[in-house]
Scaffold this motif. Structure first.
Motif, mmCIF file in Angstrom:
data_model
loop_
_atom_site.group_PDB
_atom_site.id
_atom_site.type_symbol
_atom_site.label_atom_id
_atom_site.label_comp_id
_atom_site.label_asym_id
_atom_site.label_seq_id
_atom_site.Cartn_x
_atom_site.Cartn_y
_atom_site.Cartn_z
ATOM 1 N N MET A 1 40.410 43.468 43.074
ATOM 2 C CA MET A 1 40.799 43.598 44.481
ATOM 3 C C MET A 1 39.721 44.301 45.294
ATOM 4 O O MET A 1 39.501 43.995 46.461
ATOM 5 N N GLU A 2 39.032 45.234 44.663
ATOM 6 C CA GLU A 2 37.963 45.940 45.383
ATOM 7 C C GLU A 2 36.693 45.120 45.515
ATOM 8 O O GLU A 2 35.952 45.273 46.473
ATOM 9 N N HIS A 3 36.417 44.262 44.527
ATOM 10 C CA HIS A 3 35.118 43.583 44.505
ATOM 11 C C HIS A 3 35.156 42.109 44.881
ATOM 12 O O HIS A 3 34.117 41.511 45.119
ATOM 13 N N ASN A 4 36.331 41.494 44.866
ATOM 14 C CA ASN A 4 36.384 40.039 45.069
ATOM 15 C C ASN A 4 37.400 39.641 46.120
ATOM 16 O O ASN A 4 38.050 38.604 46.005
ATOM 17 N N LEU A 5 37.540 40.461 47.150
ATOM 18 C CA LEU A 5 38.605 40.216 48.116
ATOM 19 C C LEU A 5 38.472 38.865 48.822
ATOM 20 O O LEU A 5 39.457 38.157 49.015
ATOM 21 N N GLU A 6 37.231 38.492 49.164
ATOM 22 C CA GLU A 6 37.057 37.207 49.862
ATOM 23 C C GLU A 6 37.502 36.038 48.984
ATOM 24 O O GLU A 6 38.134 35.091 49.459
ATOM 25 N N ASP A 7 37.150 36.118 47.691
ATOM 26 C CA ASP A 7 37.562 35.056 46.769
ATOM 27 C C ASP A 7 39.084 35.048 46.619
ATOM 28 O O ASP A 7 39.704 33.991 46.587
ATOM 29 N N LEU A 8 39.675 36.235 46.531
ATOM 30 C CA LEU A 8 41.140 36.314 46.404
ATOM 31 C C LEU A 8 41.814 35.762 47.653
ATOM 32 O O LEU A 8 42.822 35.053 47.565
ATOM 33 N N GLU A 9 41.247 36.068 48.818
ATOM 34 C CA GLU A 9 41.835 35.553 50.059
ATOM 35 C C GLU A 9 41.787 34.027 50.078
ATOM 36 O O GLU A 9 42.739 33.365 50.482
ATOM 37 N N PHE A 10 40.672 33.498 49.627
ATOM 38 C CA PHE A 10 40.568 32.037 49.565
ATOM 39 C C PHE A 10 41.614 31.457 48.616
ATOM 40 O O PHE A 10 42.320 30.497 48.933
ATOM 41 N N LEU A 11 41.719 32.051 47.415
ATOM 42 C CA LEU A 11 42.662 31.530 46.416
ATOM 43 C C LEU A 11 44.109 31.711 46.864
ATOM 44 O O LEU A 11 44.973 30.893 46.553
#
Ligand code: 4AD
Ligand code: MG
Length: 494
Positions: free
Chosen positions: A289-299
């Motif tokens: 959550m701290e390092h990959n927020l943009e990817d998580l938002e996309f997914l």
């Protein structure tokens, strides 16, 4: 000089000195000359100007490259097509377009690798996951699979970091073994014997003494037994490697080759084991959550789109909300006996909605039962402990009741079992008796047994399935989509 060059020594500039697209998108070096490279996602525009969306995998975001007609004729951009690799030099400018901070006004574009527009299978539209599995050699170039790949890296890194920061040592357990750690017999044979005419014993059976290792060997199903040897000297260890299971189950959660993380701690019991697992899982989720927020938002958006047509009660919790929920709540801990009680009295059991009815203590829990407990009853991750010894592996510590073992499985919403672990039987006599009872040949595990004769101590550990955790973290619903090149029954392409 401006214009397009095709295949003309593209590496005149040192690629190493170039900023990647992630760095450029964060840069405020406006009006400075920059160079970058990547693969064209789309090209659109008018007579006067073309807009190229460029991606290099460093981030889910594309950088926009603006090529005006003054410098770039339509003809000169003909090889700048979806999928082509290009090297762009130009000016970094503040963007006026929505959703982007900077763009590159191109001065020069070099086409490094063309992509035949007729044949390139990835069009700028939504492709089904099933189709993308058939072109796994190219699917890294989609937003979904590059996001999954970046998150898989982050999860892997977080795991090593967690253990390193907590005083664990990484042990490299062997891939080829002569023992069956889980005793389930679901192994892939490793042999160099001629399948057509293997050397035979007098009774007609295969003479494995003549095989490469002088005995029967297989691909490992688990590094646990070797991890235990390490823990009984280094106190805290973990393995992180590929494991192989020849179970012929064609489900969305099973792979024939998957990655498992197996920590093992000495001077520890089942409670220490559960605490470690819960702490580690939360650490990993938090790290992503701290390092990959943009990817998580996309997914997250991907999942919302995917489930739009489903009725409300069948939709998943929003991805990031779900991850936060896991961080904020302690896992429910119940015994197998309590779980059976809950299931026996549950509505789906009484209304005969389960495919496998829960009618007595001792049955193995099916995934429908696990999901009921996690998703309907407790509505959060659940750790089930103290299973009947008959349905668990030989090495688990036998409880004083004579019926159960100190096992623990962690169940996650939408996934089922992510972790399986236990305290280990450290008593030599009890372990030996169990080995004989379940029919394991003593000579395949003599070394494992011997550690119980030399300074044996209570110890415990667990196995975390990397892909199961990846499914949870990314919201992807098929395990084939969270490992780059899945191996499943009848499928080992790429
Ligand atoms: O529960 P399992 O079989 O436990 C062991 O192998 C122990 N030796 C672990 C230990 O105590 N050191 O497997 C552990 C985890 C499961 O909870 C699941 O997450 C994953 O490995 N797993 C699989 N993942 C994908 N495909 C499969 N076929 C899997 N089988 C197990
Ligand atoms: Mg298990």
């Amino acid at each position: 000089m401006s214009g397009v060059l095709v295949n003309e020594d593209p590496f005149t500039q040192s690629i190493k000195e170039m900023k990647d697209i992630k760095q450029l998108l964060q840069s405020t070096d406006y009006d400075k000359q920059v160079s970058t490279k990547g693969w064209v996602r789309t090209k659109r525009g008018s007579k006067n100007v073309s807009f190229i969306a460029l991606n290099d995998g460093s981030t889910i975001k594309n950088i926009q490259v603006v090529a005006d007609a003054e410098n770039f004729s339509e003809e000169s951009l003909k090889d700048v097509t979806t999928g082509a690799a290009i090297l762009v030099t130009g000016k970094l400018v503040q963007s006026t377009g929505a959703g982007q901070t900077v763009e590159i006004v191109a001065e020069q574009i070099e086409v490094i690798g063309k992509a035949d527009a007729e044949k390139y299978p990835l069009q700028p539209k939504k492709h089904s996951l099933e189709f993308l599995r058939e072109i796994a050699h190219l699917r890294f170039r989609t937003n979904t699979f590059s996001a999954v790949a970046r998150i898989r890296h982050a999860v892997t890194f977080a795991i090593h970091k967690y253990f390193n920061d907590n005083g664990f040592y990484n042990i490299h357990s062997p891939i080829i073994t002569g023992s069956d750690a889980e005793g389930a017999g679901e192994m892939f044979r490793v042999t160099t014997l001629d399948p057509k005419k293997p050397p035979l014993n007098e009774d007609g059976s295969v003479n494995w003494k003549e095989d490469f290792f002088g005995k029967e060997t297989n691909l490992t199903v688990s590094g646990q037994l070797e991890a235990e040897l390490g823990a009984l000297a280094l106190s805290k260890v973990y393995t992180f490697g590929p494991t192989f299971r020849a179970e012929n189950s064609n489900t969305s959660r099973h792979l024939a080759e998957f990655w498992m993380i197996e920590p093992e701690i000495a001077f520890a019991d089942i409670n220490d084991d559960m605490d470690l697992a819960e702490d580690m899982l939360k650490y990993i989720v938090n790290y992503v959550m701290e390092h990959n927020l943009e990817d998580l938002e996309f997914l997250s958006q991907r999942q919302l789109d995917e489930e739009k047509s489903k009725p409300q009660h069948l939709r998943s919790m929003e991805l990031i909300e779900k991850l936060k929920f896991v961080l904020d709540n302690s896992f429910e801990r119940i015994t197998y006996t309590e779980a059976i009680d809950i299931l026996m009295n549950s509505k789906p059991n009484k209304n005969k909605k389960f495919a496998y009815l829960v009618d007595k203590w001792g049955i193995d829990l099916q995934s429908e039962h696990e999901r009921y407990l996690v998703e309907k009853h407790f509505k959060k991750p659940v750790i089930i402990t103290d299973y009947p010894k008959e349905i668990k592996a030989f090495y688990m510590k036998q409880n004083p009741d004579g019926k159960t073992v100190a096992a623990m499985d962690i169940l996650f919403p939408g996934i089922g079992e992510v972790v399986g672990g236990s305290q280990r039987e450290e008593d030599y006599e009890k372990l030996l008796t169990r080995v004989k009872e379940v029919g394991i040949e003593e000579e395949t595990v003599w070394w494992y047994l011997e550690t119980r004769q030399f300074g044996t101590v209570p110890h415990a550990g667990f196995g975390l399935g990397l892909e199961r955790l990846m499914m949870f973290v990314t919201g992807m619903s098929n395990v084939r989509d969270v490992i780059p090149f899945p191996r499943t029954p009848k499928s080992a392409e790429f």
